[in-house]
Design a protein around this motif. Structure first.
Motif, PDB file in Angstrom:
ATOM      1  N   ASN A   1      48.082  42.437  48.543  1.00  0.00           N
ATOM      2  CA  ASN A   1      48.995  41.534  47.974  1.00  0.00           C
ATOM      3  C   ASN A   1      50.172  42.290  47.115  1.00  0.00           C
TER       4      ASN A   1
ATOM      5  N   ALA B   1      46.961  42.618  41.318  1.00  0.00           N
ATOM      6  CA  ALA B   1      47.735  43.114  42.408  1.00  0.00           C
ATOM      7  C   ALA B   1      48.349  44.389  42.114  1.00  0.00           C
TER       8      ALA B   1
ATOM      9  N   ARG C   1      39.996  38.922  37.563  1.00  0.00           N
ATOM     10  CA  ARG C   1      41.006  38.385  37.956  1.00  0.00           C
ATOM     11  C   ARG C   1      41.326  38.788  39.255  1.00  0.00           C
ATOM     12  N   ASN C   2      41.208  37.613  40.271  1.00  0.00           N
ATOM     13  CA  ASN C   2      41.221  37.944  41.431  1.00  0.00           C
ATOM     14  C   ASN C   2      42.834  38.068  41.888  1.00  0.00           C
ATOM     15  N   ASP C   3      43.798  37.623  41.241  1.00  0.00           N
ATOM     16  CA  ASP C   3      45.120  37.752  41.535  1.00  0.00           C
ATOM     17  C   ASP C   3      45.546  39.017  41.152  1.00  0.00           C
TER      18      ASP C   3
ATOM     19  N   ARG D   1      39.623  43.973  40.321  1.00  0.00           N
ATOM     20  CA  ARG D   1      39.562  42.685  40.238  1.00  0.00           C
ATOM     21  C   ARG D   1      38.261  41.957  39.536  1.00  0.00           C
TER      22      ARG D   1
END
Length: 346
Positions: free
Chosen positions: A193, A171, A167-169, A162
């Motif tokens: 996540n 998964a 990009r913290n999203d 990440r």
């Protein structure tokens, strides 16, 4: 096996000082002195002063477990992973940070993860459109590293992916652990996540193949090449110091034999003063097979050869012991998800 013998085997493996600082930084962030817990693990703050230093895996493992108990943090591995930064991975971290794509990042990670901690090794395999990263113990006396080590590794892998992609999203498709399911799985689902499985045969993380084509915001080809050379040198030094003699002998014989085709397990066993069954057993304890061992060497060499514009694909296929160029291209596509020609364009 006695504790003394088990510790002796584990003591041949080590952890980079900068990664140990991930733990001491976390301890200090909780308002405690790291010196006390280090002392109880037979370590000192002075041991962490050398930026290129290493400490035994046994002591690091003890420090982790002691920290979890002292801070009453059953999910310490997850929390440590969330707080990691490239500096905690040393040269390996800067090599990863300068990669241009997810494919480069994955390849660099597999090649140099042992610089951070060599009690385990990383194997990445393609399954359809997915890529699965397996974490396998390299300890002769332990088939599993344990809950804390596994969770720290998986959390570090996802957190760094990440960070490097910004990009913290991001998964995974799923994560699996060998240890039993804890009473509360909420922290796992919240962090990863994605579906998280327990009591599975392997500790692993699965990502979609599209990850390989992500462009990375910190890309720096010149720095990456420089750090690649630094990491390669460090791996060579580490291997010389820590690997059993038979591993180096087997590797050298296999590398020399590629030009004549695939090496024979009987020949390699003879050269290492083992029977074929003993060699298979030793490789199994390292989480691989003879075929896997050969394949990993071929892959490492292939990535370097393909970067050399003076070598044709026919030359590379010959140097790696493939009977024909098409067989090499299929293997390279399996390793990287790209053809050699596509890989050269990066």
């Amino acid at each position: 096996m006695s504790d003394k013998m088990a510790h002796g085997a584990a003591d041949t493996h080590s952890v980079a000082v900068h990664f140990v600082k991930l733990v001491t930084d976390f301890i200090e962030s909780r308002g405690l002195s790291a010196a006390g817990l280090l002392g109880e693990s037979d370590l000192t703050l002075e041991d962490l002063n050398d930026p290129n230093g290493r400490v035994s895996f046994t002591k690091f493992d003890h420090l982790l477990n002691l920290t979890a108990k002292t801070l009453d943090e059953p999910c310490l591995g997850l929390k440590l992973g969330q707080s990691i930064r490239p500096g905690h991975l040393g040269s390996h971290g800067f090599a990863l940070m300068s990669c241009s794509t997810g494919a480069e990042l994955m390849q660099q990670h597999m090649r140099y993860s042992m610089l951070t901690i060599d009690a385990a090794h990383v194997v990445i395999e393609q399954s359809g459109n997915d890529y699965i990263r397996y974490l396998r113990s390299s300890l002769q006396d332990r088939a599993q590293l344990g809950r804390l080590q596994d969770e720290l590794n998986m959390a570090t892998t996802v957190a760094m992916a990440r960070w490097f992609t910004n990009r913290n999203d991001l998964a995974p498709k799923w994560v699996s652990f060998q240890h039993p399911e804890p009473s509360d799985t909420t922290p796992y689902c919240a962090f990863f996540n994605c579906p998280v499985h327990f009591s599975r045969p392997e500790t692993a993380v699965c990502v979609d193949g599209s990850y390989l084509f992500i462009t990375l915001p910190h890309a720096n080809p010149q720095l990456r090449q420089m750090m690649d050379d630094v990491c390669a040198g460090l791996v060579k030094q580490l291997g010389t110091a820590l690997e059993p003699g038979w591993v180096a002998q087997a590797r050298q014989l296999i590398l020399k034999s590629f030009k004549a085709g695939l090496p024979d397990i009987g020949t390699v066993a003879d050269a290492t003063n083992m029977s074929e069954e003993e060699l298979k057993s030793q490789l199994a304890q390292r989480g691989t097979s003879f075929r896997g061992f050969v394949d990993e060497l071929r892959q490492a060499l292939a990535l370097g050869y393909v970067r050399d514009p003076s070598l044709s694909l026919v030359d590379i296929a010959y140097l790696l012991g493939f009977s024909e160029q098409s067989a090499f291209q299929r293997a390279f596509k399996r390793w990287t998800g790209k053809t050699p020609g596509e890989y050269r364009k990066f």
